[in-house]
Scaffold this motif. Structure first.
Motif, PDB file in Angstrom:
ATOM      1  N   ILE B 111     -14.245 -40.776  90.656  1.00 32.69           N
ATOM      2  CA  ILE B 111     -14.971 -41.920  91.193  1.00 32.69           C
ATOM      3  C   ILE B 111     -14.357 -43.218  90.669  1.00 32.69           C
ATOM      4  CG2 ILE B 111     -17.198 -43.098  91.270  1.00 32.69           C
ATOM      5  CD1 ILE B 111     -18.498 -40.378  91.335  1.00 32.69           C
ATOM      6  N   VAL B 112     -14.236 -43.297  89.350  1.00 29.29           N
ATOM      7  CA  VAL B 112     -13.662 -44.516  88.778  1.00 29.29           C
ATOM      8  C   VAL B 112     -12.224 -44.700  89.266  1.00 29.29           C
ATOM      9  CG1 VAL B 112     -12.970 -45.658  86.638  1.00 29.29           C
ATOM     10  CG2 VAL B 112     -15.140 -44.435  86.750  1.00 29.29           C
ATOM     11  N   GLY B 113     -11.460 -43.594  89.276  1.00 28.20           N
ATOM     12  CA  GLY B 113     -10.054 -43.668  89.682  1.00 28.20           C
ATOM     13  C   GLY B 113      -9.902 -44.180  91.100  1.00 28.20           C
ATOM     14  N   ILE B 114     -10.671 -43.601  92.017  1.00 23.70           N
ATOM     15  CA  ILE B 114     -10.523 -43.992  93.423  1.00 23.70           C
ATOM     16  C   ILE B 114     -10.979 -45.435  93.640  1.00 23.70           C
ATOM     17  CG2 ILE B 114     -11.415 -43.573  95.755  1.00 23.70           C
ATOM     18  CD1 ILE B 114     -11.247 -40.617  95.209  1.00 23.70           C
ATOM     19  N   ILE B 115     -12.119 -45.783  93.048  1.00 20.19           N
ATOM     20  CA  ILE B 115     -12.621 -47.147  93.254  1.00 20.19           C
ATOM     21  C   ILE B 115     -11.639 -48.169  92.675  1.00 20.19           C
ATOM     22  CG2 ILE B 115     -14.459 -48.766  92.596  1.00 20.19           C
ATOM     23  CD1 ILE B 115     -16.417 -46.437  92.923  1.00 20.19           C
ATOM     24  N   LEU B 138      -2.035 -46.561  80.443  1.00 14.80           N
ATOM     25  CA  LEU B 138      -2.420 -46.146  79.100  1.00 14.80           C
ATOM     26  C   LEU B 138      -3.052 -44.753  79.153  1.00 14.80           C
ATOM     27  CD1 LEU B 138      -2.187 -47.763  76.475  1.00 14.80           C
ATOM     28  CD2 LEU B 138      -4.630 -48.225  76.654  1.00 14.80           C
ATOM     29  N   GLY B 139      -3.952 -44.570  80.119  1.00 15.12           N
ATOM     30  CA  GLY B 139      -4.627 -43.284  80.271  1.00 15.12           C
ATOM     31  C   GLY B 139      -3.657 -42.166  80.566  1.00 15.12           C
ATOM     32  N   VAL B 140      -2.654 -42.471  81.413  1.00 13.97           N
ATOM     33  CA  VAL B 140      -1.691 -41.433  81.786  1.00 13.97           C
ATOM     34  C   VAL B 140      -0.788 -41.088  80.606  1.00 13.97           C
ATOM     35  CG1 VAL B 140       0.236 -40.888  83.331  1.00 13.97           C
ATOM     36  CG2 VAL B 140      -1.721 -42.136  84.203  1.00 13.97           C
ATOM     37  N   SER B 141      -0.470 -42.103  79.783  1.00 13.63           N
ATOM     38  CA  SER B 141       0.530 -41.883  78.726  1.00 13.63           C
ATOM     39  C   SER B 141      -0.043 -41.275  77.455  1.00 13.63           C
ATOM     40  CB  SER B 141       1.219 -43.201  78.358  1.00 13.63           C
ATOM     41  OG  SER B 141       1.211 -44.086  79.410  1.00 13.63           O
ATOM     42  N   VAL B 142      -1.256 -41.674  77.077  1.00 12.79           N
ATOM     43  CA  VAL B 142      -1.779 -41.214  75.785  1.00 12.79           C
ATOM     44  C   VAL B 142      -2.380 -39.818  75.946  1.00 12.79           C
ATOM     45  CG1 VAL B 142      -3.352 -41.762  73.908  1.00 12.79           C
ATOM     46  CG2 VAL B 142      -2.267 -43.597  75.184  1.00 12.79           C
ATOM     47  N   PRO B 143      -2.004 -38.860  75.082  1.00 14.24           N
ATOM     48  CA  PRO B 143      -2.538 -37.500  75.228  1.00 14.24           C
ATOM     49  C   PRO B 143      -4.038 -37.432  74.956  1.00 14.24           C
ATOM     50  CG  PRO B 143      -1.132 -37.686  73.292  1.00 14.24           C
ATOM     51  CD  PRO B 143      -0.999 -38.962  74.025  1.00 14.24           C
ATOM     52  N   VAL B 144      -4.653 -36.405  75.542  1.00 12.73           N
ATOM     53  CA  VAL B 144      -6.111 -36.273  75.469  1.00 12.73           C
ATOM     54  C   VAL B 144      -6.607 -36.193  74.032  1.00 12.73           C
ATOM     55  CG1 VAL B 144      -8.049 -34.770  76.052  1.00 12.73           C
ATOM     56  CG2 VAL B 144      -6.266 -35.190  77.731  1.00 12.73           C
ATOM     57  N   PHE B 145      -5.917 -35.416  73.179  1.00 14.14           N
ATOM     58  CA  PHE B 145      -6.441 -35.248  71.809  1.00 14.14           C
ATOM     59  C   PHE B 145      -6.470 -36.570  71.053  1.00 14.14           C
ATOM     60  CE2 PHE B 145      -1.884 -34.733  71.031  1.00 14.14           C
ATOM     61  CZ  PHE B 145      -1.711 -35.412  69.829  1.00 14.14           C
ATOM     62  N   MET B 146      -5.480 -37.421  71.361  1.00 11.59           N
ATOM     63  CA  MET B 146      -5.395 -38.742  70.721  1.00 11.59           C
ATOM     64  C   MET B 146      -6.589 -39.593  71.147  1.00 11.59           C
ATOM     65  SD  MET B 146      -3.207 -40.565  68.940  1.00 11.59           S
ATOM     66  CE  MET B 146      -3.264 -42.281  68.457  1.00 11.59           C
ATOM     67  N   VAL B 147      -6.793 -39.685  72.444  1.00 12.82           N
ATOM     68  CA  VAL B 147      -7.916 -40.467  72.962  1.00 12.82           C
ATOM     69  C   VAL B 147      -9.215 -39.930  72.382  1.00 12.82           C
ATOM     70  CG1 VAL B 147      -9.161 -41.177  75.030  1.00 12.82           C
ATOM     71  CG2 VAL B 147      -6.689 -40.933  75.107  1.00 12.82           C
ATOM     72  N   LEU B 181     -11.440 -36.984  78.349  1.00 15.09           N
ATOM     73  CA  LEU B 181     -10.817 -36.018  79.246  1.00 15.09           C
ATOM     74  C   LEU B 181     -10.484 -36.649  80.600  1.00 15.09           C
ATOM     75  CD1 LEU B 181      -9.963 -33.122  79.656  1.00 15.09           C
ATOM     76  CD2 LEU B 181     -12.328 -32.514  80.120  1.00 15.09           C
ATOM     77  N   GLY B 182     -11.365 -37.565  81.043  1.00  9.90           N
ATOM     78  CA  GLY B 182     -11.220 -38.106  82.395  1.00  9.90           C
ATOM     79  C   GLY B 182     -10.248 -39.261  82.517  1.00  9.90           C
ATOM     80  N   TRP B 183     -10.020 -39.966  81.437  1.00 11.57           N
ATOM     81  CA  TRP B 183      -9.199 -41.170  81.492  1.00 11.57           C
ATOM     82  C   TRP B 183      -7.814 -40.875  82.049  1.00 11.57           C
ATOM     83  CZ3 TRP B 183      -8.310 -44.847  76.678  1.00 11.57           C
ATOM     84  CH2 TRP B 183      -7.712 -46.023  77.118  1.00 11.57           C
ATOM     85  N   ASN B 184      -7.224 -39.821  81.529  1.00 15.57           N
ATOM     86  CA  ASN B 184      -5.892 -39.429  81.976  1.00 15.57           C
ATOM     87  C   ASN B 184      -5.859 -39.196  83.493  1.00 15.57           C
ATOM     88  OD1 ASN B 184      -3.978 -37.220  82.752  1.00 15.57           O
ATOM     89  ND2 ASN B 184      -3.209 -37.659  80.693  1.00 15.57           N
ATOM     90  N   SER B 185      -6.816 -38.390  83.961  1.00 11.32           N
ATOM     91  CA  SER B 185      -6.857 -38.093  85.392  1.00 11.32           C
ATOM     92  C   SER B 185      -7.192 -39.352  86.189  1.00 11.32           C
ATOM     93  CB  SER B 185      -7.902 -37.027  85.684  1.00 11.32           C
ATOM     94  OG  SER B 185      -7.688 -35.926  84.859  1.00 11.32           O
ATOM     95  N   ALA B 186      -8.120 -40.146  85.671  1.00 17.13           N
ATOM     96  CA  ALA B 186      -8.503 -41.373  86.369  1.00 17.13           C
ATOM     97  C   ALA B 186      -7.284 -42.262  86.561  1.00 17.13           C
ATOM     98  CB  ALA B 186      -9.577 -42.122  85.579  1.00 17.13           C
ATOM     99  N   GLY B 187      -6.451 -42.314  85.535  1.00 16.42           N
ATOM    100  CA  GLY B 187      -5.247 -43.147  85.614  1.00 16.42           C
ATOM    101  C   GLY B 187      -4.342 -42.723  86.750  1.00 16.42           C
ATOM    102  N   SER B 188      -4.059 -41.420  86.808  1.00 21.63           N
ATOM    103  CA  SER B 188      -3.140 -41.000  87.877  1.00 21.63           C
ATOM    104  C   SER B 188      -3.793 -41.115  89.250  1.00 21.63           C
ATOM    105  CB  SER B 188      -2.579 -39.602  87.633  1.00 21.63           C
ATOM    106  OG  SER B 188      -3.456 -38.809  86.921  1.00 21.63           O
ATOM    107  N   ILE B 189      -5.103 -40.837  89.320  1.00 24.54           N
ATOM    108  CA  ILE B 189      -5.793 -40.974  90.614  1.00 24.54           C
ATOM    109  C   ILE B 189      -5.759 -42.435  91.075  1.00 24.54           C
ATOM    110  CG2 ILE B 189      -8.067 -40.940  91.712  1.00 24.54           C
ATOM    111  CD1 ILE B 189      -7.092 -38.190  91.563  1.00 24.54           C
TER     112      ILE B 189
END
Lengths: 325, 308
Positions: B111-115, B138-147, B181-189
């Protein structure tokens, strides 16, 4: 004024790029009398589509209207807000495009796409709108309208799609239809049918048409009056008969010469030397001078439109000479 | 359209059997002896032999595989060596937690990614566009465990706005893991939505829609979005697997009792039936996600409906 549908005066439109301003439409004036079909002819890149898009105010970024006025039935279009202009589009002016293959939304039924156009401008129910669409489909010669209504664009032929586009453009019975190369992508028999259809609609719907084409045959077939464009300017304008009988501008003459006729025994096709000039580096004076066979000293100055006969204007110094001599 | 979907479902069953075989073989190749792990180093060899026979591990591998597959189709995934409970039962108790996490993360991502993607496309090259694209990069580059760990440290430990462990915290506990978990996906979306939308807005039919009299916003909603969304759906299906692998990390960091944590526990204990079960189950989820995406295409794009 009452009998003029569209009056374009001194219209200029430019693209603003990193390398400078490209004057794609340069001081163009066009008059479209009521119920007439006006032709704009010229090579690719001469500004004819830009002129059409300027009238619709649908210029693509970074294009912009920089001056002039566009009056539709006396209403100044350049002064309207974006929202007001959106209401004019489809309702009072509509447009059909060159590529019927890509001009329809691929994921929407064609009937719905036409229906949208009327629902947007008329306060009617969906059912009434559908009736109206089916009636329009019949009017533009679509057989089995009920069946076609539920088709997707990829299921239809190019000719049918262009008929759909025309139905969409005409459904609100606009005052003016701008057709930008409407038959270029179609084969010749379909082209003739589409042109006939447009002529017919001009009479039944009482719409004026601006027809843009690079094809002189198409222009000769349907237009009452023709504007010839070159490098963003109008270089000659006359009624169709005069233009074809007595072209005055060297460019128009060149265009006429490069059309083959059946009686022509000459096997070599006449061409105009050179290419369309880069609009960023226009030559001084007449834009056509580097390609012109009759070029002389006077061509270094900017040329203005000269009336060589009533309603026959030519942007060439030499045309005056011809008249005098 | 229906035959199309039936075909895809049949294909899916075949893929599942293949995947089961692959997992089965891989887990037999890795070093370590499950029996020894279960019984400890100091057992006598007879006991080990007896146990091996009892578990059917002395039989040839294809017999073992056949028994396993039979079990899979009847819902019996075997018994966990380390926890001594049925694997299906363990998965069914932990799966809802993973689902909650995945749904929360997918909401954030999609939702956040598309909007954000739409807004960035409309305001192309504006401040908002640059801001959104920066944050998404930033979301796409930083690994999930770090975030996950940074969020946990700052917002849960330092500021104490959120619970550190999500286990018993109810829905509030899922906010941080979902963002991580979602930030990474939101970034690419967001980036994909922006670029496909910009591409679609160049299409001729967009001009047609505008020539009809639609205003920009309606042109985007009615005509552009549906055409732009197809590649985005592909990406969502692909992301399902990265969401699941990210869930392993997030569940561990935030102590959520989900499938991911179960898999980690299984690896640590060399608990092959449990590991096999969790991996197979996650695979099924990913495959079903892709199947769903395929079916969605057919619904959204009439041109795909025709093809077989």
């Amino acid at each position: 004024m009452k009998n003029t549908t569209l009056l374009v005066e001194h219209l200029s439109a430019s693209f603003f790029t990193g390398r400078g301003e490209i004057k794609a439409v340069n001081d163009v004036s066009i008059t479209v009398p009521r119920r007439s079909i006006i032709g704009i002819v010229g090579e690719s890149g001469c500004g004819k589509s830009m002129t059409a898009r300027s009238i619709m105010r649908l210029l693509k970024y970074p294009g912009k209207i920089v001056g002039g006025s566009i009056r539709l039935m006396g209403k100044e279009l350049t002064a309207l807000t974006d929202a007001e202009m959106a209401n004019v589009r489809g309702e009072e002016i509509s447009m059909i495009f060159q590529e019927p293959m890509t001009s329809l939304n691929p994921v929407m039924k064609v009937g719905k796409q036409v229906q949208e156009a009327i629902l947007l401008h008329r306060k009617i129910t969906k059912k009434e709108a559908k009736e109206e669409v089916l009636r329009m489909f019949r009017e533009v010669g679509i057989s089995e309208p009920e069946k076609r209504y539920n088709c997707y664009p990829h299921e239809l032929s190019g000719g049918l799609r262009q008929r759909i586009m025309i139905a969409m453009a005409m459904i609100c019975r606009p005052k003016l239809l701008i057709a930008d190369e409407p038959t270029t992508a179609l084969d010749v028999t379909v082209e003739a049918q589409i042109l006939e259809l447009m002529k017919g609609l001009r009479d039944t719907v009482d719409t004026s048409i601006v027809l843009i084409s690079h094809n002189l045959g198409v222009i000769a077939e349907v237009c009452d009056y023709v504007y010839v464009m070159y490098a963003g300017q109008i270089v000659e304008q006359a009624d169709t008969f005069t233009l074809f009988e007595d072209p005055r501008h060297p460019y128009t003459k060149g265009l006429m010469a490069s059309v083959k006729s059946l009686e022509d025994k000459n096997t070599v096709l006449e061409t105009i030397h050179g290419t369309v000039p880069n609009l960023l580096e226009l030559p001084e004076g007449c834009a056509f001078s580097p390609r012109c066979g009759e070029v002389c000293e006077n061509c270094r100055q900017a040329q203005s439109l000269i009336e060589v006969a009533p309603n026959h204007l030519v942007r060439c110094y030499a045309s005056k000479e011809v008249q005098h001599g | 359209m229906v035959t199309n979907i039936v075909k895809r479902i049949l294909q899916t069953v075949l893929i599942l059997i293949g995947v089961a075989l692959l997992i089965f073989l891989m887990l037999r190749i890795i070093p370590g002896n499950a029996i020894l792990t279960m019984m400890g180093d100091k057992t006598n060899p007879e006991a080990v032999e007896r146990m091996t026979a009892e578990l059917g591990l002395d039989k040839p591998f294809y017999v073992q595989f056949w028994m396993y597959i039979k079990g899979v189709f009847t819902g019996d995934l075997g018994t966990s060596y380390s926890l001594n409970r049925s694997v299906s039962e363990l998965i069914s108790t932990s799966f809802p937690n993973t689902v909650k996490l995945a749904i929360a993360a997918a909401l954030v991502a999609w939702i956040v990614g598309i909007i954000c993607g739409i807004i960035a496309a409309v305001k192309k090259n504006g401040i908002i566009d640059h801001l959104f694209m920066g944050v998404s990069l930033l979301g796409v580059s930083v690994p999930v465990f770090m975030v996950a760990m940074v969020l946990q440290y700052l917002l849960a430990y330092k500021l104490q706005w959120f619970p550190i462990s999500s286990g018993n915290a109810g829905w509030v506990g899922y906010i941080l893991p979902a963002i991580a978990l979602g930030w990474n996906s939101a970034g690419s979306i967001a980036r994909l939505t922006r670029s496909t939308l910009l591409e679609v807005l160049q299409e001729d039919y967009i001009d047609t829609a505008r020539a009809k009299g639609y205003r920009q916003l309606y042109v985007i909603i009615r005509h552009a979005l549906r055409n732009a969304v197809l590649p985005v759906i592909t990406m969502m299906a692909v992301q399902l697997s990265s969401l699941l692998s990210g869930a392993v990390i997030c569940e561990t960091v935030f102590s959520i009792n989900g499938i991911g944590r179960l898999a980690v526990a299984a690896i640590e204990a060399r608990d092959i039936p449990l590991l096999q079960g969790t991996v197979l189950f996650s695979t099924v989820i990913v495959i079903l996600g892709n199947l769903l995406a395929d079916c969605l295409y057919s619904v959204l794009d009439p041109r795909i409906r025709k093809e077989v």
